[in-house]
Design an enzyme around this catalytic site. Sequence first.
Site, PDB file in Angstrom:
ATOM      1  N   ARG A  87       5.925  -8.645  -0.975  1.00 53.53           N
ATOM      2  CA  ARG A  87       6.952  -7.633  -1.290  1.00 53.53           C
ATOM      3  C   ARG A  87       8.358  -8.229  -1.258  1.00 53.53           C
ATOM      4  O   ARG A  87       9.234  -7.798  -2.012  1.00 53.53           O
ATOM      5  CB  ARG A  87       6.844  -6.468  -0.319  1.00 53.53           C
ATOM      6  CG  ARG A  87       5.638  -5.622  -0.656  1.00 53.53           C
ATOM      7  CD  ARG A  87       5.632  -4.322   0.089  1.00 53.53           C
ATOM      8  NE  ARG A  87       4.694  -3.424  -0.545  1.00 53.53           N
ATOM      9  CZ  ARG A  87       3.947  -2.540   0.099  1.00 53.53           C
ATOM     10  NH1 ARG A  87       4.035  -2.415   1.399  1.00 53.53           N
ATOM     11  NH2 ARG A  87       3.130  -1.755  -0.562  1.00 53.53           N
ATOM     12  N   GLY A 110      -2.569  -0.490  -5.910  1.00 48.87           N
ATOM     13  CA  GLY A 110      -3.575  -0.197  -4.891  1.00 48.87           C
ATOM     14  C   GLY A 110      -4.682  -1.228  -4.809  1.00 48.87           C
ATOM     15  O   GLY A 110      -4.446  -2.438  -4.871  1.00 48.87           O
ATOM     16  N   GLY A 156       0.738   5.012  -4.240  1.00 46.89           N
ATOM     17  CA  GLY A 156       0.961   6.430  -4.540  1.00 46.89           C
ATOM     18  C   GLY A 156       1.967   6.616  -5.664  1.00 46.89           C
ATOM     19  O   GLY A 156       1.803   7.491  -6.527  1.00 46.89           O
TER      20      GLY A 156
END
Length: 418
Positions: free
Chosen positions: A40, A375, A398
């Site tokens: 990330r 995901g 999400g």
Amino acid sequence: MAKLTIRDLNVRGKRVFLRVDYNVPLEEKDGQMVITDDTRIKETLPTLKMLIEQGGKLILAAHLGRPKGQREPSMSLRPVAARLAEMLGRPVAFVDDCIGEKVEKTVGLLKEGDVLLLENVRYYNEEEKNDPAFAEKLAKVADVYVNDAFGAAHRAHASTEGVARVVAKRGGKCAAGLLMERELKFLGDELENPARPFVVILGGAKVSDKIKVIDRLLEKADTILIGGAMAYTFKLAQGFKIGKSLVEPDKTDVAKAALEKAKQRGVQFLIPTDNIVATPVVTDKLNKKGKPVIDLNDPRTNTDKNIPDNEEGVDIGPASAETFSKAIAGAKTILWNGPMGIFEDKRFAAGTNAVAQAVVEATQKNGAKSIIGGGDSVKALNKAKLGDKVTFMSTGGGASLEFLEGVELPGVAALSDK
Ligand code: AMP
């Protein structure tokens, strides 16, 4: 793209409040929190480098875990500042708060191209409440707002939405970072008018999580392939026995409606014809949540369309994997979200791996655009070391699903129009 991006800005000398997704996994080692996966952080480097080159003064805000308004030391972003400095090859300042005097003082000392990381915004309950006064406090150090945290854009929180509103109201610009721009391009623009055939592969645990996505994609796709536990709700809706497989019996009407819509629109809608099944056995062991561990014994291929009463479907079977792979081989655009089976257990990963392989081959041989909707499919591709062989892997979970449903994400809606 309809939203402003950092390519459209001139931030020289300006204070850029940059929301990033640094919700990285951490592990305690010798009393210190250590980052176990810095993907990330790496994903934000292009945005950071561009803004540094443009001469902005960067103030980075992020959340980490769920500290629920407490100053939980194990969820401090301090270790992220150190790792980011290593990866950027330049110093990254850190303040142990995200609002207040200390922050304002440090920001006052920033020079063009300097980088400052603020402490976890979720140390304040006001963050998740999108409290307007808290958003004002965050915005005190912002001339420009940039959002590069696609994974958090489906939440209307103070740092993803509220602060942008304050900056915009003052006449400041709110723009997407390069990562956010890519997410919106591939999950949005590219799927608006896809090159055909457009093949969608959906898997994972629940129909209820993905029914809105299925419904929307039924209007765009040529072929939809269904795997994972989701397939058993469709099988039940078609009148087949599904044994002890994971299923949502109350969603069979929704599954029937999707099958009907596919028929009406001429969308090829494929459900596995064979499955890997195993016998679930409850053990004395307890899992992390205190629930009994269930062993899955004696895996075998079940070629009957019905699954025996005492067995559970755990993966698509080899014939289905082949049918799915053939459909994928002819695709020009591919969207994949969700594994075909319990891929975390390598005995039940063959279906997911076959799909991953087919997606990679279509990309390389056919020039297909392959878009992985976040995901567990991303995890599966990375596990198979195929992550760099697809066109795009979303960083959202999400957020990707909500975006694919056609929902306007609050963190995107708050950005300035072009
Ligand atoms: P999702 O987050 O909805 O994409 O679901 C991913 C999860 O679905 C993974 O943890 C898989 O282990 C699980 N899953 C996939 N297929 C099955 C299956 N046949 N039975 C139970 N769980 C499954």
